[in-house]
Design a protein around this motif. Structure first.
Motif, PDB file in Angstrom:
ATOM      1  N   GLU A   1       0.834  -1.193   0.000  1.00 43.67           N
ATOM      2  CA  GLU A   1       0.000   0.000   0.000  1.00 43.67           C
ATOM      3  C   GLU A   1       0.867   1.241   0.000  1.00 43.67           C
ATOM      4  OE1 GLU A   1      -3.250   0.514   2.763  1.00 43.67           O
ATOM      5  OE2 GLU A   1      -4.110  -1.349   1.985  1.00 43.67           O
TER       6      GLU A   1
ATOM      7  N   VAL B   1       1.198   8.612  -0.892  1.00 41.57           N
ATOM      8  CA  VAL B   1       0.614   8.512   0.442  1.00 41.57           C
ATOM      9  C   VAL B   1      -0.849   8.119   0.318  1.00 41.57           C
ATOM     10  CG1 VAL B   1       0.026   9.762   2.505  1.00 41.57           C
ATOM     11  CG2 VAL B   1       2.187  10.203   1.386  1.00 41.57           C
ATOM     12  N   ILE B   2      -1.215   7.079   1.006  1.00 40.53           N
ATOM     13  CA  ILE B   2      -2.632   6.695   1.035  1.00 40.53           C
ATOM     14  C   ILE B   2      -3.139   6.942   2.443  1.00 40.53           C
ATOM     15  CG2 ILE B   2      -4.249   4.789   0.811  1.00 40.53           C
ATOM     16  CD1 ILE B   2      -2.300   3.571  -1.181  1.00 40.53           C
ATOM     17  N   PRO B   3      -4.115   7.806   2.594  1.00 38.09           N
ATOM     18  CA  PRO B   3      -4.635   8.062   3.938  1.00 38.09           C
ATOM     19  C   PRO B   3      -5.109   6.759   4.577  1.00 38.09           C
ATOM     20  CG  PRO B   3      -5.551   9.603   2.373  1.00 38.09           C
ATOM     21  CD  PRO B   3      -4.807   8.587   1.579  1.00 38.09           C
ATOM     22  N   ARG B   4      -4.881   6.623   5.865  1.00 37.03           N
ATOM     23  CA  ARG B   4      -5.317   5.419   6.553  1.00 37.03           C
ATOM     24  C   ARG B   4      -6.808   5.480   6.817  1.00 37.03           C
ATOM     25  NH1 ARG B   4      -0.981   2.583   8.961  1.00 37.03           N
ATOM     26  NH2 ARG B   4       0.936   3.710   8.591  1.00 37.03           N
ATOM     27  N   LYS B   5      -7.332   4.316   7.176  1.00 34.45           N
ATOM     28  CA  LYS B   5      -8.754   4.322   7.532  1.00 34.45           C
ATOM     29  C   LYS B   5      -8.932   5.087   8.840  1.00 34.45           C
ATOM     30  CE  LYS B   5      -8.935   0.095  10.258  1.00 34.45           C
ATOM     31  NZ  LYS B   5      -9.540  -1.179  10.537  1.00 34.45           N
ATOM     32  N   ARG B   6      -9.944   5.864   8.911  1.00 31.66           N
ATOM     33  CA  ARG B   6     -10.220   6.627  10.124  1.00 31.66           C
ATOM     34  C   ARG B   6     -11.639   6.325  10.562  1.00 31.66           C
ATOM     35  NH1 ARG B   6      -6.631  10.096  10.845  1.00 31.66           N
ATOM     36  NH2 ARG B   6      -7.803  11.371  12.280  1.00 31.66           N
ATOM     37  N   LYS B   7     -11.864   6.592  11.791  1.00 34.92           N
ATOM     38  CA  LYS B   7     -13.198   6.324  12.313  1.00 34.92           C
ATOM     39  C   LYS B   7     -14.242   7.058  11.476  1.00 34.92           C
ATOM     40  CE  LYS B   7     -15.196   4.376  15.970  1.00 34.92           C
ATOM     41  NZ  LYS B   7     -15.470   3.175  15.221  1.00 34.92           N
ATOM     42  N   GLY B   8     -15.112   6.296  10.894  1.00 35.43           N
ATOM     43  CA  GLY B   8     -16.218   6.896  10.178  1.00 35.43           C
ATOM     44  C   GLY B   8     -15.856   7.583   8.878  1.00 35.43           C
TER      45      GLY B   8
ATOM     46  N   VAL C   1     -13.855   6.291   5.635  1.00 36.35           N
ATOM     47  CA  VAL C   1     -12.993   5.405   4.884  1.00 36.35           C
ATOM     48  C   VAL C   1     -12.891   5.830   3.428  1.00 36.35           C
ATOM     49  CG1 VAL C   1     -13.198   3.383   6.320  1.00 36.35           C
ATOM     50  CG2 VAL C   1     -14.919   3.823   4.618  1.00 36.35           C
TER      51      VAL C   1
ATOM     52  N   GLN D   1     -11.665   8.476   2.028  1.00 37.04           N
ATOM     53  CA  GLN D   1     -10.360   8.988   1.611  1.00 37.04           C
ATOM     54  C   GLN D   1      -9.385   7.859   1.370  1.00 37.04           C
ATOM     55  OE1 GLN D   1      -8.293  12.013   3.584  1.00 37.04           O
ATOM     56  NE2 GLN D   1     -10.002  13.436   3.659  1.00 37.04           N
ATOM     57  N   HIS D   2      -9.457   6.862   2.243  1.00 36.10           N
ATOM     58  CA  HIS D   2      -8.582   5.700   2.108  1.00 36.10           C
ATOM     59  C   HIS D   2      -8.853   5.018   0.771  1.00 36.10           C
ATOM     60  CE1 HIS D   2      -6.519   2.006   3.238  1.00 36.10           C
ATOM     61  NE2 HIS D   2      -7.585   1.346   2.860  1.00 36.10           N
ATOM     62  N   GLU D   3     -10.131   4.831   0.476  1.00 34.93           N
ATOM     63  CA  GLU D   3     -10.473   4.112  -0.745  1.00 34.93           C
ATOM     64  C   GLU D   3     -10.137   4.918  -1.991  1.00 34.93           C
ATOM     65  OE1 GLU D   3     -14.349   2.679   0.373  1.00 34.93           O
ATOM     66  OE2 GLU D   3     -13.263   1.163   1.527  1.00 34.93           O
TER      67      GLU D   3
END
Lengths: 696, 387
Positions: free
Chosen positions: B144, B166-173, B175, B177-179
């Motif tokens: 990743e 850079v791929i943003p990580r999953k964050r609470k509520g 996702v 941005q990550h995807e």
């Protein structure tokens, strides 16, 4: 993490004595006298360095037996087979009693002296090391006697409590064995030189060494120091060769720097609950996410409507048992495959603590993610699956239970609880629980965890023994604490608010407003809104436009916090994961080459010069090459065995030189522990863990 | 590579003319030519002519020049060899002793004249002209946020593109941005593959990653190809091979090449053979350290007792500037061969070769243990500078 150890570990073992002192005051305070006068002074820093490293060489003792065998090849000839067997068994039983505090050769000598009688030998050894072993209990007593000045001042209490007792106890120069890294000799001279040049001559700390000092005075000096050391940073003169000094506005912050950090901290955090970061690790499918999901549900953190929705949806794709895990596994990919891939964050509060949960992935391929998660944590829960066969696959070689535990230990996490999950699948059998407890505690002891490991039986799916006391049949034989009370009982570590600001970037994303956000962990120091900061290794300055802790904006963040910073004045391209944001006056050293003292795990192929590895340090992941094997050390005593060895066999300890492809931010372990730890991985397995001893 | 002619005397003096056909051959040429050799090749030179009236004109003239090589430069990306040196054969445009830089390119004939063709060089000419030794494989190692698109030929590993994002990580509520980051990342890899990989040449394309990145990427790529009706990818779907690797960094290529699924596809490439040999060396070093040695001094000692079973040597050692040093290595190789030992010459462009280079570039597995060697300190390899 490490900075917290002192608080909790003070009581556990003498090995930690003096640990906090390294951090309690900066080293330069011991050197504010002329070098000629200095030699007559009680040089505490040297003692401490040695003491603080003592714990490290025995971080990992994975295959004790193998090591013993290899060590004994040459000696074996001297004994007959029977004698040898006797010797080994004696040795083992003695080790069980005293641990690794005495070198093996010593034990061996005593055993032979006592003609293979365990008791006599043990007596001899204990008598020998009595001055040392005696310190343990006495220290504990003292600590207990010292009145705690209230939990709210948690960051301070350890200083006050421990310094006097330590000074009294450690007899200078009496330590029989010098363990661990030989840092003090080489490094301190550098530090010393730069100290003498430094304009600071006599700080109010020069008489700090005297043990009679009153605790109250201590507080005052400490506070003074907090202010002054920031203003006149020792790091400015730090030997960062060739490092470009960043262009910052000198008048901008100087005044502000003088502001008493501790005071702000007390103002802001004095009355709030203690912060604790908890990482949950374990083999894949041990039920970590489900357990946490269940925990959050029981605590009422998840709306029942949501959990109902998850239940319906997971039923639809035929994975009903994953409903609770979905609370933390949010990406489509994770839900579809039913495994956690990246660390999930969540938060809840107990009566005394505010706890941040980090749900680490258990799958082998995602250990890098687990490491980033664990670097942010203070304490850990290790989840094991009680199902027959499942525990064994996770625990025996190839499983992640061992690797995770070792990683935790090398990351400096010493408070651990083992959750024996899915006990309902074996009908809450006490035998099974005991079996697991036995196996695990032997291993954990070898791994260097002290006796403070609690074992909690529970079931994540049915929710037994999580929040409420267990019902039948578990309650028939189990009367220990529930999961929540175990979490509640973890001790909060000390936060290094006084140190220069360091923030490790863990995630970069687009915020709601202008600019972009970086989230990560404040390793040391504090940061306020509007501060000008420096991003290294790319050497870019930025201004902090926003601070968010758990989606709530604040004005300050302190060591130990997990925050999102909104940065402006910098391009997103110039920031990468693993970069360090720091104070422009106190930049973090940037290097491509450094030396580290490492402990080699049970590797398949020996470590050789030229091995390409991946280094993990906080959230940084970088390819690197081992460019030199400087020396192989004895695992327990730290004595040099061989200079420039050809290769490092498994379970050995050594000093090696590592060269990274790109410049990275590194800190000496003795300066900032959080950034001074590295982990080396090759082909998906961790081969070594170590501490940075020298930056080139 | 095509061999045009080969005139080598009994004592090793002579010349060889070759026509490189692909990038691989340029690498061979790089390893063949050493300083002091005479190389002749057609080239373009700017010539100034003075007319009778005194005005000067400059022309670009195509001419064949022979130079005595002084400097060699190999460009891995463009795959061109540049040879700098003085002219040794005067012609009407260029004087004796004038400096010129020759470019050795594909499909352009060149002639190498050496005072001494040793066995290593002659062998290399043979292997270079062997057409069966052509196996082009492309590999994409990813994790990743990081991907490397590499071409692996029998003698080279060339990183064609590196994607670092850079791929943003999953964050609470949150996702999305990550995807979104992931999609962008996959798209970049796909563009990289289309741009850098020639599907007519490569036998197979290895997609390697830890976890599920490779599967996700494959799904994404096929989906995109169907959407945009991309014939190239759809037609070559069968060439993609999904393999596990521990990370997305370049050196995990080593793991990939050791993977049974890959070795069966690219069975006789040099790269996988090298990886295997190095692996054996390491495992012997672990189990029986007195049978595995590295460093010139140790190897020479071992050779004196005719103990070497397999000699691993990096081709970088043969490229060294010092003629005597090269001669020593050649003699070493020849004597090992005389005693029935096996020689493996590693390409320094492969990951395994890079690793061997770190181990002083020379290593050997012995027939029988020589524990005495172990005790000796490893002399010359320790000439490190301590700063």
């Amino acid at each position: 993490m490490s900075r917290h150890r002192d608080v909790r570990c003070m009581n556990y073992s003498e090995e930690y004595e003096g640990y906090d002192d390294v951090y309690g005051h900066s080293v330069e305070d011991d050197y504010c006298v002329s070098p000629s006068a200095e030699q007559f002074l009680f040089d505490r820093s040297k003692q401490q360095n040695i003491a603080s490293f003592i714990t490290e060489p025995d971080i990992i003792e994975d295959n004790e037996d193998n090591e013993e065998l290899s060590m004994s090849f040459n000696e074996k000839d001297a004994f007959t087979d029977i004698e040898w067997a006797k010797l080994m068994s004696c040795m083992e039983s003695i080790k069980n009693v005293i641990g690794d505090t005495v070198p093996e050769s010593e034990i061996k000598k005593k055993i032979i002296q006592s003609k293979f009688d365990v008791k006599i030998a043990l007596d001899l050894i204990l008598k020998e090391s009595s001055p040392k072993t005696a310190t343990g209990p006495s220290m504990v007593n003292k600590d207990n006697l010292e009145p705690h000045p209230g939990k709210k001042l948690s960051s301070k209490s350890p200083f006050q409590v421990t310094t006097p007792s330590n000074v009294k106890i450690i007899p200078a120069g009496k330590r029989p064995v010098i363990k661990g890294f030989n840092v003090s000799g080489t490094e301190n001279t550098d530090v010393l030189n730069s100290r003498i040049e430094s304009p600071r001559s006599q700080s109010p700390y020069s008489d700090y060494n005297s043990p009679e000092i009153k605790r109250k005075e201590n507080i005052i000096t400490r506070e003074k120091k907090a202010g002054s050391s920031n203003a006149n940073s020792p790091r400015c003169q730090s030997p960062i060769s060739g490092h470009e000094t960043p262009d910052f506005d000198p008048k901008l912050k100087l005044n502000e720097e003088k502001v008493d950090v501790m005071k702000i901290y007390k103002d802001k955090r004095g009355d709030s609950k203690e912060q604790l970061h908890l990482v949950v690790v374990g083999h894949v499918d041990a039920g970590k996410s489900t357990l946490l999901g269940r925990l959050l549900c029981e605590l009422g953190q998840v709306p029942s409507r949501l959990i109902h929705k998850y239940q319906q949806e997971s039923k639809k794709i035929g994975k009903q048992s994953f409903a609770y895990a979905w609370v933390l596994d949010e990406t489509g990919e994770e839900r579809e495959r039913g495994i956690t891939m990246d660390v999930g964050h969540s938060k809840f509060e107990t009566e005394t603590k505010s706890i941040t949960l980090l749900d680490a992935p258990g799958h082998k391929d995602f250990i890098p993610n687990m490491i980033t998660g664990a670097t942010q944590a203070d304490v850990a829960l290790l989840v094991v699956d009680a199902t027959r066969g499942e525990f064994e696959t996770g625990f025996d070689s190839g499983g992640q239970t061992r690797e995770h535990a070792l990683l935790l230990r090398s990351l400096g996490i010493s408070q651990l609880a083992v959750i024996v999950n899915k006990l309902d699948t074996v009908d809450w059998s006490k035998e099974r629980f005991d079996e697991i407890v036995n196996k695990m505690s032997v291993f954990l002891k070898q791994a260097g965890f002290k006796d403070n490991v609690t074992f909690v039986p529970c079931s994540g799916l049915s929710g037994e023994n999580i929040l409420t006391k267990p019902k039948e049949p578990l309650s028939n034989w189990y009367t220990g604490p529930t999961l929540v009370s175990v979490i509640e009982n973890f001790k909060c570590p000390e936060r290094h608010i006084n140190k220069p600001f360091r923030f490790s970037i863990n995630d970069i994303f687009k915020g709601t407003g202008s600019g972009f956000c970086v989230s990560g962990h404040v390793e040391t120091g504090m940061v306020s809104l509007g501060d000008k900061v420096l991003v290294l290794p790319r050497n870019e300055t930025a201004v902090i436009k926003g601070l968010q802790i758990d989606e709530v904006s604040t004005t300050n963040a302190f060591a130990g916090d997990h925050v999102s910073l909104t940065l402006s004045g910098i391009d997103q391209q110039n920031v990468g994961i693993g970069d360090i944001i720091c104070n422009p006056q106190n930049p973090v050293p940037v290097t491509t080459r450094f030396q580290a003292h490492v402990v080699v795990f049970a590797v398949k192929i020996p470590i050789m010069k030229g091995l390409s590895v991946i280094i993990h340090q906080h959230s940084l992941v970088q390819p690197a090459v081992i460019t030199k094997l400087v020396a192989q050390l004895h695992r327990h005593t730290g004595e040099m065995i061989k200079k420039k060895p050809r290769c490092l066999p498994k379970n050995s300890s050594a000093i090696i030189e590592i060269t990274t492809q790109n410049p990275v931010c590194m800190e000496l372990y003795k300066d900032i522990k959080e950034l001074g730890r590295i982990m080396l991985r090759v082909e998906g397995t961790t081969i070594a863990a170590g501490l940075i001893t020298k930056i080139k | 590579m095509k061999l045009v002619f080969k005139n080598v005397d009994k004592d090793g003096k002579g010349s060889v003319a070759l026509v490189p056909e692909n990038t691989e051959d340029i690498w061979h040429a790089y390893n063949l030519i050493s300083e002091g050799d005479f190389v002749s090749c057609s080239t373009i030179r700017k010539v100034q002519m003075e007319s009778a009236t005194g005005s000067s004109n400059s022309y670009r003239v195509r001419t064949t020049l022979t130079i005595c090589v002084e400097g060699i430069d190999f460009d891995t990306q463009a795959c061109v060899l540049r040879l700098k040196g003085r002219n040794v054969e005067e012609n009407k445009y260029v004087k004796m002793g004038a400096y010129h830089t020759l470019d050795v390119e594909q499909t352009r004939k060149f002639t190498i004249t050496k005072a001494k063709w040793d066995s290593i060089s002659l062998e290399r000419v043979d292997t270079a002209c062997d057409p069966t030794q052509n196996a082009d494989v492309a590999a994409v190692v990813m994790q990743e946020g990081i991907a490397h698109i590499c071409l692996i030929t029998s003698n080279m590993t060339i990183v064609r593109a590196k994607i670092d994002q850079v791929i943003p990580r999953k964050r609470k509520g949150n996702v999305s941005q990550h995807e979104k980051g992931l999609t962008r990342f996959y798209d970049n890899i796909m563009q990289g593959i289309l741009r850098h990989i020639n599907f007519d040449i490569v036998k197979c394309i290895i997609l390697a990653s830890p976890g599920f990145v490779k599967d996700q990427f494959m799904d994404y790529m096929i989906q995109q190809a169907i959407k945009s009706d991309n014939k190239i990818i759809l037609d070559n779907k069968g060439k993609f091979l999904l393999v596990h690797s521990s990370s997305g960094f370049k050196h995990s290529l080593k793991e990939i090449l050791a993977e049974p699924a890959v070795t069966s596809r690219i069975s006789d490439t040099k790269a996988s053979g090298e990886v295997k040999a190095l692996e054996t060396f390491y495992s012997i070093l672990q189990t029986d350290p007195s049978r595995a040695f590295y460093g010139k001094k140790h190897i020479q000692k071992a050779n004196e007792s005719q103990a070497i079973e397999i000699l691993l040597i990096s081709d970088k050692l043969f490229r060294c500037q010092d003629i005597n040093a090269r001669k020593e290595y050649v003699e070493l190789v020849e004597s090992v061969r005389d005693y029935g030992g096996d020689i493996k010459i590693f390409s320094s462009l492969h990951v395994s070769g890079e690793q061997l280079e770190q181990l002083t570039g020379i290593a050997a597995i012995l027939r029988f243990p020589i524990p005495e060697l172990e005790d000796e300190s490893n002399g010359e390899s320790d000439s490190d500078e301590d700063n």
